[in-house]
Design a protein around this motif. Sequence first.
Motif, PDB file in Angstrom:
ATOM      1  N   LEU A 182       0.838  -1.203   0.000  1.00 38.74           N
ATOM      2  CA  LEU A 182       0.000   0.000   0.000  1.00 38.74           C
ATOM      3  C   LEU A 182       0.871   1.250   0.000  1.00 38.74           C
ATOM      4  CD1 LEU A 182      -2.763  -1.056   2.559  1.00 38.74           C
ATOM      5  CD2 LEU A 182      -2.951  -0.987   0.067  1.00 38.74           C
ATOM      6  N   ASN A 183       1.992   1.179   0.679  1.00 36.88           N
ATOM      7  CA  ASN A 183       2.935   2.304   0.693  1.00 36.88           C
ATOM      8  C   ASN A 183       3.471   2.578  -0.705  1.00 36.88           C
ATOM      9  OD1 ASN A 183       4.633   4.324   1.875  1.00 36.88           O
ATOM     10  ND2 ASN A 183       6.334   2.873   1.824  1.00 36.88           N
ATOM     11  N   LYS A 184       3.703   1.503  -1.480  1.00 41.56           N
ATOM     12  CA  LYS A 184       4.194   1.653  -2.854  1.00 41.56           C
ATOM     13  C   LYS A 184       3.179   2.358  -3.748  1.00 41.56           C
ATOM     14  CE  LYS A 184       7.135  -2.490  -2.793  1.00 41.56           C
ATOM     15  NZ  LYS A 184       7.304  -3.853  -3.343  1.00 41.56           N
ATOM     16  N   CYS A 210      -7.085 -10.084   0.996  1.00 38.75           N
ATOM     17  CA  CYS A 210      -7.548 -11.050  -0.009  1.00 38.75           C
ATOM     18  C   CYS A 210      -7.120 -10.617  -1.405  1.00 38.75           C
ATOM     19  CB  CYS A 210      -9.062 -11.198   0.081  1.00 38.75           C
ATOM     20  SG  CYS A 210      -9.742 -12.525  -0.927  1.00 38.75           S
ATOM     21  N   PHE A 211      -7.318  -9.336  -1.718  1.00 33.98           N
ATOM     22  CA  PHE A 211      -6.914  -8.812  -3.022  1.00 33.98           C
ATOM     23  C   PHE A 211      -5.405  -8.989  -3.234  1.00 33.98           C
ATOM     24  CE2 PHE A 211     -10.505  -5.464  -3.821  1.00 33.98           C
ATOM     25  CZ  PHE A 211     -11.447  -6.467  -3.694  1.00 33.98           C
ATOM     26  N   TYR A 212      -4.630  -8.692  -2.191  1.00 37.89           N
ATOM     27  CA  TYR A 212      -3.172  -8.757  -2.325  1.00 37.89           C
ATOM     28  C   TYR A 212      -2.683 -10.198  -2.378  1.00 37.89           C
ATOM     29  CZ  TYR A 212       1.777  -8.251  -1.421  1.00 37.89           C
ATOM     30  OH  TYR A 212       3.146  -8.344  -1.511  1.00 37.89           O
ATOM     31  N   THR A 224     -13.179   4.753   1.437  1.00 43.29           N
ATOM     32  CA  THR A 224     -12.995   3.314   1.255  1.00 43.29           C
ATOM     33  C   THR A 224     -13.135   2.930  -0.208  1.00 43.29           C
ATOM     34  OG1 THR A 224     -13.899   2.923   3.473  1.00 43.29           O
ATOM     35  CG2 THR A 224     -13.771   1.037   1.985  1.00 43.29           C
ATOM     36  N   TRP A 225     -14.155   3.471  -0.885  1.00 43.26           N
ATOM     37  CA  TRP A 225     -14.325   3.192  -2.315  1.00 43.26           C
ATOM     38  C   TRP A 225     -13.093   3.667  -3.097  1.00 43.26           C
ATOM     39  CZ3 TRP A 225     -17.328   0.448  -0.132  1.00 43.26           C
ATOM     40  CH2 TRP A 225     -18.683   0.284  -0.303  1.00 43.26           C
ATOM     41  N   ASP A 226     -12.598   4.861  -2.778  1.00 41.95           N
ATOM     42  CA  ASP A 226     -11.432   5.400  -3.482  1.00 41.95           C
ATOM     43  C   ASP A 226     -10.200   4.516  -3.262  1.00 41.95           C
ATOM     44  OD1 ASP A 226     -12.976   7.472  -4.389  1.00 41.95           O
ATOM     45  OD2 ASP A 226     -12.195   8.959  -2.969  1.00 41.95           O
ATOM     46  N   VAL A 258      -6.417   0.423  -5.459  1.00 37.13           N
ATOM     47  CA  VAL A 258      -5.808  -0.904  -5.364  1.00 37.13           C
ATOM     48  C   VAL A 258      -6.132  -1.749  -6.593  1.00 37.13           C
ATOM     49  CG1 VAL A 258      -6.021  -3.104  -4.135  1.00 37.13           C
ATOM     50  CG2 VAL A 258      -5.613  -0.997  -2.847  1.00 37.13           C
ATOM     51  N   ILE A 259      -7.391  -1.742  -7.002  1.00 30.42           N
ATOM     52  CA  ILE A 259      -7.792  -2.539  -8.166  1.00 30.42           C
ATOM     53  C   ILE A 259      -7.090  -2.048  -9.429  1.00 30.42           C
ATOM     54  CG2 ILE A 259      -9.749  -3.106  -9.691  1.00 30.42           C
ATOM     55  CD1 ILE A 259     -11.500  -3.079  -7.103  1.00 30.42           C
TER      56      ILE A 259
END
Length: 307
Positions: A225-227, A250-252, A293-295, A300-301
Amino acid sequence: MNKKKLSYEEQIQHLKSKGISFDAMSETDALAYLKSNNNFFKLKSYRKLFNKDKNKNRYVHLEFAYLVDLAIIDTRLRRIIVEMALNIEHFTKVALIGKVTECPQENGYTIVREYKKSLTSSQLDTLNNELSKSLKSPYCRDLYSHYLNDMPIWVFTELLSFGSYIYFYLFCANRFKDKKMREYGFIMKKVKTIRNAAAHNNCIINCLKSKDNPHKPSQLLDNELNKLCISRRVRRNKLKSEATEQILSCFYAHKILVTSKGVHHHMATELDEFKNRLYRDFTYSDNALIRSTWDLLINVINSWYPT
């Protein structure tokens, strides 16, 4: 004291008394929705994502249609999580069996025997009881019966539940002195928790407001997430929510543990549709929690699952 059972009409009146409005969706349409699409108890759980007035009696800026929208988004997310978890379980088993296959010191049987020896008598009884349930399955009965007395790893992993498999996976990580595997096992525990919730059709995003995560977030996840240039403040704030952390885990985990390009392409398509659904009907401009949260999910996606 038991709460009174409400008729559908009384459910609408109860929601109105709590400040929930019916402008975007009429009371007539809401009544039809409650009768045919969702139950009152489950739907109203999403109200927790919204603020109340200064007297804490009525919700502000909360439309009934928002609850419906969030329930639909939650349903789609649960389906994605279950599919991702199945992929993670499958491909980590492929990798683990491959590791044993390529190790000259392993014959596939000894590692299972040693794992069982490492368990307490209570843990071993629990494991054996779980494995014996295979006798009730037309898909696993013959496999279990044939290898009952001595199972190789490729049979053992087929009969384990996801939770039991993760404990075995961590045992193997220690056996091979593999630090990466230990980190992967840690993040898979989080995947298992949210997979269980999704598979049991429990609501997930109604818990986004909670900030009482009792578990330490995965360092792997935090680093990734930092990246993405997500600030430390935002990371700490969002990962305090157990639900948010487990969704991201889960996504990661799927990103790093699933090795099939075809599966990733399929998942990217699914997530792109999900991402576009988040703001399709409402902007949630007056709800900072949902918007942030949506943003974050969209960021991420876009980064981990480009189409």
